[in-house]
Design a protein around this motif. Structure first.
Motif, PDB file in Angstrom:
ATOM      1  N   ILE A   7      31.599  50.814  43.707  1.00 38.32           N
ATOM      2  CA  ILE A   7      31.892  49.436  43.320  1.00 38.32           C
ATOM      3  C   ILE A   7      33.359  49.075  43.548  1.00 38.32           C
ATOM      4  O   ILE A   7      33.679  47.956  43.941  1.00 38.32           O
ATOM      5  N   ARG A   8      34.262  50.005  43.336  1.00 39.22           N
ATOM      6  CA  ARG A   8      35.700  49.695  43.289  1.00 39.22           C
ATOM      7  C   ARG A   8      36.256  49.038  44.557  1.00 39.22           C
ATOM      8  O   ARG A   8      36.863  47.973  44.479  1.00 39.22           O
ATOM      9  N   GLU A   9      36.123  49.650  45.701  1.00 41.12           N
ATOM     10  CA  GLU A   9      36.745  49.090  46.913  1.00 41.12           C
ATOM     11  C   GLU A   9      36.176  47.707  47.287  1.00 41.12           C
ATOM     12  O   GLU A   9      36.949  46.795  47.570  1.00 41.12           O
ATOM     13  N   PRO A  10      34.844  47.533  47.265  1.00 43.31           N
ATOM     14  CA  PRO A  10      34.329  46.171  47.525  1.00 43.31           C
ATOM     15  C   PRO A  10      34.812  45.162  46.472  1.00 43.31           C
ATOM     16  O   PRO A  10      35.088  44.010  46.796  1.00 43.31           O
ATOM     17  N   LEU A  11      34.935  45.607  45.222  1.00 44.41           N
ATOM     18  CA  LEU A  11      35.459  44.728  44.170  1.00 44.41           C
ATOM     19  C   LEU A  11      36.891  44.320  44.482  1.00 44.41           C
ATOM     20  O   LEU A  11      37.248  43.145  44.374  1.00 44.41           O
ATOM     21  N   PHE A  12      37.718  45.261  44.883  1.00 43.67           N
ATOM     22  CA  PHE A  12      39.116  44.947  45.192  1.00 43.67           C
ATOM     23  C   PHE A  12      39.205  43.971  46.364  1.00 43.67           C
ATOM     24  O   PHE A  12      40.032  43.051  46.350  1.00 43.67           O
ATOM     25  N   ASP A  13      38.359  44.150  47.364  1.00 43.36           N
ATOM     26  CA  ASP A  13      38.332  43.204  48.493  1.00 43.36           C
ATOM     27  C   ASP A  13      37.941  41.804  48.017  1.00 43.36           C
ATOM     28  O   ASP A  13      38.539  40.806  48.415  1.00 43.36           O
ATOM     29  N   PHE A  14      36.929  41.736  47.149  1.00 39.31           N
ATOM     30  CA  PHE A  14      36.480  40.456  46.585  1.00 39.31           C
ATOM     31  C   PHE A  14      37.610  39.782  45.799  1.00 39.31           C
ATOM     32  O   PHE A  14      37.879  38.592  45.962  1.00 39.31           O
ATOM     33  N   LEU A  15      38.291  40.548  44.944  1.00 39.24           N
ATOM     34  CA  LEU A  15      39.378  39.991  44.147  1.00 39.24           C
ATOM     35  C   LEU A  15      40.534  39.512  45.033  1.00 39.24           C
ATOM     36  O   LEU A  15      41.134  38.471  44.754  1.00 39.24           O
ATOM     37  N   ASP A  16      40.819  40.254  46.095  1.00 42.62           N
ATOM     38  CA  ASP A  16      41.859  39.825  47.041  1.00 42.62           C
ATOM     39  C   ASP A  16      41.498  38.488  47.681  1.00 42.62           C
ATOM     40  O   ASP A  16      42.361  37.622  47.860  1.00 42.62           O
ATOM     41  N   ASP A  17      40.222  38.321  48.026  1.00 43.79           N
ATOM     42  CA  ASP A  17      39.777  37.069  48.635  1.00 43.79           C
ATOM     43  C   ASP A  17      39.869  35.895  47.664  1.00 43.79           C
ATOM     44  O   ASP A  17      40.224  34.781  48.051  1.00 43.79           O
ATOM     45  N   ILE A  18      39.547  36.128  46.409  1.00 44.41           N
ATOM     46  CA  ILE A  18      39.528  35.062  45.405  1.00 44.41           C
ATOM     47  C   ILE A  18      40.929  34.750  44.878  1.00 44.41           C
ATOM     48  O   ILE A  18      41.314  33.587  44.750  1.00 44.41           O
ATOM     49  N   TYR A  19      41.685  35.788  44.544  1.00 47.22           N
ATOM     50  CA  TYR A  19      42.968  35.598  43.860  1.00 47.22           C
ATOM     51  C   TYR A  19      44.190  35.699  44.774  1.00 47.22           C
ATOM     52  O   TYR A  19      45.308  35.462  44.330  1.00 47.22           O
ATOM     53  N   LEU A  20      43.995  36.060  46.030  1.00 48.40           N
ATOM     54  CA  LEU A  20      45.058  36.137  47.033  1.00 48.40           C
ATOM     55  C   LEU A  20      46.234  37.010  46.583  1.00 48.40           C
ATOM     56  O   LEU A  20      46.359  38.134  47.010  1.00 48.40           O
ATOM     57  N   THR A  21      47.113  36.506  45.753  1.00 49.65           N
ATOM     58  CA  THR A  21      48.273  37.273  45.298  1.00 49.65           C
ATOM     59  C   THR A  21      47.918  37.982  43.998  1.00 49.65           C
ATOM     60  O   THR A  21      47.725  37.335  42.965  1.00 49.65           O
ATOM     61  N   ASN A  22      47.823  39.302  44.052  1.00 53.10           N
ATOM     62  CA  ASN A  22      47.508  40.066  42.853  1.00 53.10           C
ATOM     63  C   ASN A  22      47.988  41.503  43.004  1.00 53.10           C
ATOM     64  O   ASN A  22      48.265  41.956  44.113  1.00 53.10           O
ATOM     65  N   ARG A  23      48.058  42.183  41.898  1.00 57.35           N
ATOM     66  CA  ARG A  23      48.338  43.616  41.878  1.00 57.35           C
ATOM     67  C   ARG A  23      47.264  44.268  41.024  1.00 57.35           C
ATOM     68  O   ARG A  23      46.899  43.759  39.962  1.00 57.35           O
ATOM     69  N   ILE A  24      46.767  45.399  41.495  1.00 56.28           N
ATOM     70  CA  ILE A  24      45.701  46.120  40.812  1.00 56.28           C
ATOM     71  C   ILE A  24      46.264  47.407  40.211  1.00 56.28           C
ATOM     72  O   ILE A  24      46.970  48.154  40.882  1.00 56.28           O
ATOM     73  N   ILE A  25      45.924  47.643  38.955  1.00 57.25           N
ATOM     74  CA  ILE A  25      46.255  48.893  38.262  1.00 57.25           C
ATOM     75  C   ILE A  25      44.932  49.492  37.814  1.00 57.25           C
ATOM     76  O   ILE A  25      44.122  48.806  37.174  1.00 57.25           O
ATOM     77  N   GLU A  26      44.698  50.749  38.141  1.00 58.00           N
ATOM     78  CA  GLU A  26      43.443  51.399  37.758  1.00 58.00           C
ATOM     79  C   GLU A  26      43.657  52.331  36.565  1.00 58.00           C
ATOM     80  O   GLU A  26      44.705  52.952  36.422  1.00 58.00           O
ATOM     81  N   GLU A  27      42.618  52.399  35.717  1.00 53.56           N
ATOM     82  CA  GLU A  27      42.560  53.335  34.592  1.00 53.56           C
ATOM     83  C   GLU A  27      43.772  53.226  33.670  1.00 53.56           C
ATOM     84  O   GLU A  27      44.505  54.168  33.452  1.00 53.56           O
TER      85      GLU A  27
END
Length: 104
Positions: A7-27
Motif C-alpha cells: 500500500i505504501r508506495e502507491p499511497l505516496f504517489d497518490f498523495l504527491d499527486d493530490i497535495y503536490l508539496t509535501n513531506r512524508i515521515i514514516e512510523e
C-alpha cells in the motif's frame, strides 16, 4: 490480499499527486501509538493510519484518540477487506482512502 508494504508506495504517489508539496515521515511515535505515515504540507499536518487486509481493529480506538491529539487532519487507508466497515470505526471527520489490487 493487500499488505502494508503493498500500500505504501502507491499511497505516496497518490498523495504527491493530490497535495503536490509535501513531506512524508514514516512510523512516527505519538502518545501511546505509532503513526504509520505523517504528511506535512504548507497548510497542515496529516496523520495517516494504514489498515491492510491483514490488520484488525484491535488498537484502532486508541490510535484514533492519539491521531486526533497530534494532527490537524487524519486519514485511514484501507484494503478491500475493510472498505465496507471502516466508517463504523473512525469519526466522520476522518478521511477514508480505499485501496484495491489492480487485476492483471
Amino acid at each position: 490480499m493487500l499488505y502494508d508494504k503493498d500500500i505504501r508506495e502507491p499511497l505516496f504517489d497518490f498523495l504527491d499527486d493530490i497535495y503536490l508539496t509535501n513531506r512524508i515521515i514514516e512510523e512516527k511515535k505519538m502518545g501511546c501509538s505509532r503513526a504509520d505515515v505523517v504528511m506535512v504540507t504548507p497548510l497542515a499536518i496529516y496523520g495517516i493510519e494504514i489498515k491492510s487486509d491483514a490488520d484488525t481493529y484491535a488498537r484502532l480506538k486508541r490510535q484514533v484518540r492519539d491521531y486526533d491529539n497530534f494532527y490537524d487532519y487524519n486519514y485511514v487507508v484501507v484494503g478491500t477487506s475493510h472498505a465496507y466497515h471502516i466508517q463504523e470505526h473512525v469519526p466522520d471527520y476522518w478521511g477514508i482512502i480505499t485501496v484495491e489490487q489492480k487485476k492483471q
